[in-house]
Design a protein around this motif. Structure first.
Motif, mmCIF file in Angstrom:
data_model
loop_
_atom_site.group_PDB
_atom_site.id
_atom_site.type_symbol
_atom_site.label_atom_id
_atom_site.label_comp_id
_atom_site.label_asym_id
_atom_site.label_seq_id
_atom_site.Cartn_x
_atom_site.Cartn_y
_atom_site.Cartn_z
ATOM 1 N N VAL A 79 51.596 0.803 24.576
ATOM 2 C CA VAL A 79 51.903 0.878 23.152
ATOM 3 C C VAL A 79 53.048 1.861 22.945
ATOM 4 C CG1 VAL A 79 50.996 1.461 20.869
ATOM 5 C CG2 VAL A 79 49.519 0.335 22.555
ATOM 6 N N ASN A 120 48.995 -7.540 18.113
ATOM 7 C CA ASN A 120 50.208 -7.017 17.487
ATOM 8 C C ASN A 120 49.935 -5.587 17.054
ATOM 9 O OD1 ASN A 120 52.385 -6.372 15.801
ATOM 10 N ND2 ASN A 120 52.684 -8.516 15.239
ATOM 11 N N ASN A 121 50.592 -4.644 17.731
ATOM 12 C CA ASN A 121 50.387 -3.226 17.450
ATOM 13 C C ASN A 121 51.710 -2.609 17.029
ATOM 14 O OD1 ASN A 121 50.196 -0.282 17.962
ATOM 15 N ND2 ASN A 121 48.156 -0.780 18.724
ATOM 16 N N ASN A 122 51.856 -2.350 15.723
ATOM 17 C CA ASN A 122 53.096 -1.761 15.203
ATOM 18 C C ASN A 122 54.320 -2.551 15.662
ATOM 19 O OD1 ASN A 122 51.699 0.323 13.903
ATOM 20 N ND2 ASN A 122 51.736 1.612 15.742
#
Length: 559
Positions: free
Chosen positions: A26, A388-390
């Motif tokens: 991430v 979907n992370n940021n």
């Protein structure tokens, strides 16, 4: 500190992509692994070691050992279903192939917190603030401990009063150690070898700078600078889990691992995976590095100590090195207790008392794309889940359950289970990818092994069962793509769930649901056979089939 210092294979930074290239990071998270590094100097006298043969500050390395201990917060391994001790370790012989190695030992259970073995509990904040230890009686070890019961573990002093208390487990500062400990060690500046030194407040390479970082005397100063500060703000106590009680009981499971050049190879049964990587170091050099994944089953201990009987109260873990004759660095990228959602079923799965496999071995494990890249192939048509992370797409891990069975009697079975609650009426089909292979030096024929799924209200009286005979991958057509050879279609369970409802209707009509044994039906081209078939047909099981026993509730599958 130069580029060469931080380019040493045992002090360099280790990046996640070196060992786990399939792990997506991430944005904003570190890409470096915080390794656990154990630097072992078997010829050097350690803290509180007053061996009469070590008056020159050296030891016989063959008789030496050193280790670390920590508490475990989730102590019931049986409830947590802990299956393995698992760790990735870098080859410790890369810089010194002549090192003959030694032994790594792991203890799990109750470990004595009485570090000096004097039967008395030391806690630094209980020592006299004025430094007058004359009121304290020496212990059998020779040190002194507080007279009062400990209530809290925190310093309430500063300045010289703090220095009088921050003296380590023996209760003495250096001057007192020179007077009160054996005269043979009085010529040393620090007879007990327990002094703390901050790594920026000394000289030498990285190993030398950290050599006294784990010292206890002077490790909690109340005044600090950028180049000189403590390692903790709490007093040192002989109470590892901080429960205000010093445990003195030793009862634990012991696991031994031979760490030698000859045992670090893929043939070692304790080694689950090997990764060889080329790494570029800060000084520009490129080196080949080998990492080994060890997997130690919890139920296969080397020995039991102190009468321990189960894993329901594992409060401490201890790890120590012994048998090494040369300086060695053990560098761990991970060190985990691995649990599973699947539990081994310990009872009989059938009504036949003649096929029980008394000597059977059965183990449960996992293999996945992140930890075992290069050895693991994702089944055909399966894609890793993405989150979907940021605005970053992070691929999740993809794993498979591994079941290993050995010495099974004909027609006997082994299984794992997980408690669930599912309404199967909302699904149309059930699919499972299966791979089969013989264990080392064994032969597995096609259809010799059968995989099954049993689900229902319980395991023995009210359930549906789906079966398929397995073909080992080495017997699959070699021209197929690798994923179709590893996960052949012929091994895939793929049945319409309406077939389970149909066999229940047949069972009600034929009045077979109360039979002692399940009633079986073949499924060929998604079609259910009109008549039931034997459980063990002549020539063996040749295709997918389903069975029913009792009165399972299709709308509430619990196991």
């Amino acid at each position: 500190i130069s580029d060469d210092d931080i380019s040493n294979l045992y002090t360099r930074r280790v990046f996640i992509e070196e060992i786990f290239p399939q792990v997506d990071i991430v944005q904003g998270n570190t890409s470096v692994i915080n390794t656990l590094d154990l630097a072992y100097y078997p010829s050097e006298r350690g803290p509180y070691n007053f061996d009469p043969n070590a008056t020159d500050d050296t030891l016989n390395p063959s008789n030496s050992w050193a280790g670390i201990t920590r508490q475990i917060t989730s102590t019931d391994f049986e409830q947590a279903n802990v299956e393995f001790i698992e760790f990735w370790v870098q080859d410790p012989f890369l810089e010194n192939p002549a090192n003959t190695g030694g032994k790594l030992t792991i203890n799990l259970g109750n470990i004595s917190e009485d570090i000096l073995r004097d039967g008395k509990k030391q806690y630094e904040n209980g020592l006299p603030e004025d430094g007058d230890i004359s009121i304290l009686n020496p212990t059998v070890f020779g040190g002194v401990v507080p007279q009062n019961q400990s209530l809290i573990y925190t310093f309430g002093t500063t300045g010289q009063e703090r220095n009088n208390q921050d003296v380590g487990y023996d209760g003495y500062d250096d001057a007192e150690e020179r007077v009160l400990f054996p005269a043979e060690f009085s010529n040393f500046e620090d007879p007990a070898k327990d002094n703390y030194t901050y790594y920026l407040n000394t000289t030498g390479d990285i190993f030398e700078r950290y050599k006294q970082y784990n010292g206890l005397e002077g490790n909690t100063p109340d005044i600090f600078t950028d180049t000189n500060r403590g390692s903790t703000t709490q007093p040192d106590v002989e109470d590892i889990n901080r429960d205000n009680t010093m445990n003195t009981i030793d009862s634990y499971f012991e696991y031994e691992v031979n760490i030698t050049p000859s045992t670090l190879n893929a043939d070692n049964p304790q080694i689950n995976d090997v990764k060889v990587r080329n790494v570029t170091l800060p000084n520009g050099d490129t080196r080949e590095v080998t990492w080994y994944q060890f997997r130690l089953p919890i139920n296969e201990e080397t020995r039991r100590v102190g009468g321990i009987t189960d894993i329901r109260s594992v409060r401490f873990a201890r790890m120590f090195l012994s048998g090494f004759t040369q300086n060695t660095v053990m560098r761990f990228a991970t060190f985990d207790l691995v649990r599973s959602d699947w539990r081994r079923y310990a009872l009989d799965l059938d009504n036949d008392a003649t096929n029980n496999s008394a000597d059977a071995e059965f183990s449960v494990g996992i293999i996945g794309i992140q930890e075992n890249d290069g050895d693991y192939v994702i089944p055909p048509g399966v894609f890793r889940e993405q989150l979907n992370n940021n605005n970053n797409i992070i691929r999740q891990n993809e794993q498979s359950l591994v079941l290993k069975a050995c010495e099974l009697e004909p027609r006997d079975s082994r299984g794992v289970f997980k408690n669930v609650s599912v309404d199967m009426r909302q699904y149309k089909r059930l699919r499972m990818f299966l791979h089969a292979e013989a264990q080392e030096n064994e032969v597995l024929e096609a259809n010799e092994l059968v995989a099954f799924i049993r689900m229902g209200n319980d395991f023995t009286q009210n359930f549906y069962q789906i079966e398929i005979p397995l073909t080992p991958s080495d017997l699959v057509e070699g021209s197929l793509p690798i994923d179709e050879r590893i996960w052949p279609e012929i091994n895939e369970i793929n049945v319409p769930l309406e077939a389970l409802q149909q066999i229940k209707s047949k069972g009600i009509f034929d009045q077979t649901l109360t039979n002692e044994d399940p009633t079986y039906y073949d499924i060929i081209d998604d079609q259910l056979s009109e008549n039931s078939v034997p459980e063990f047909p002549v020539g063996g099981i040749q295709n997918q089939r389903v069975a029913i026993k009792g009165n399972p509730n299709f709308g509430d599958i619990r196991v």
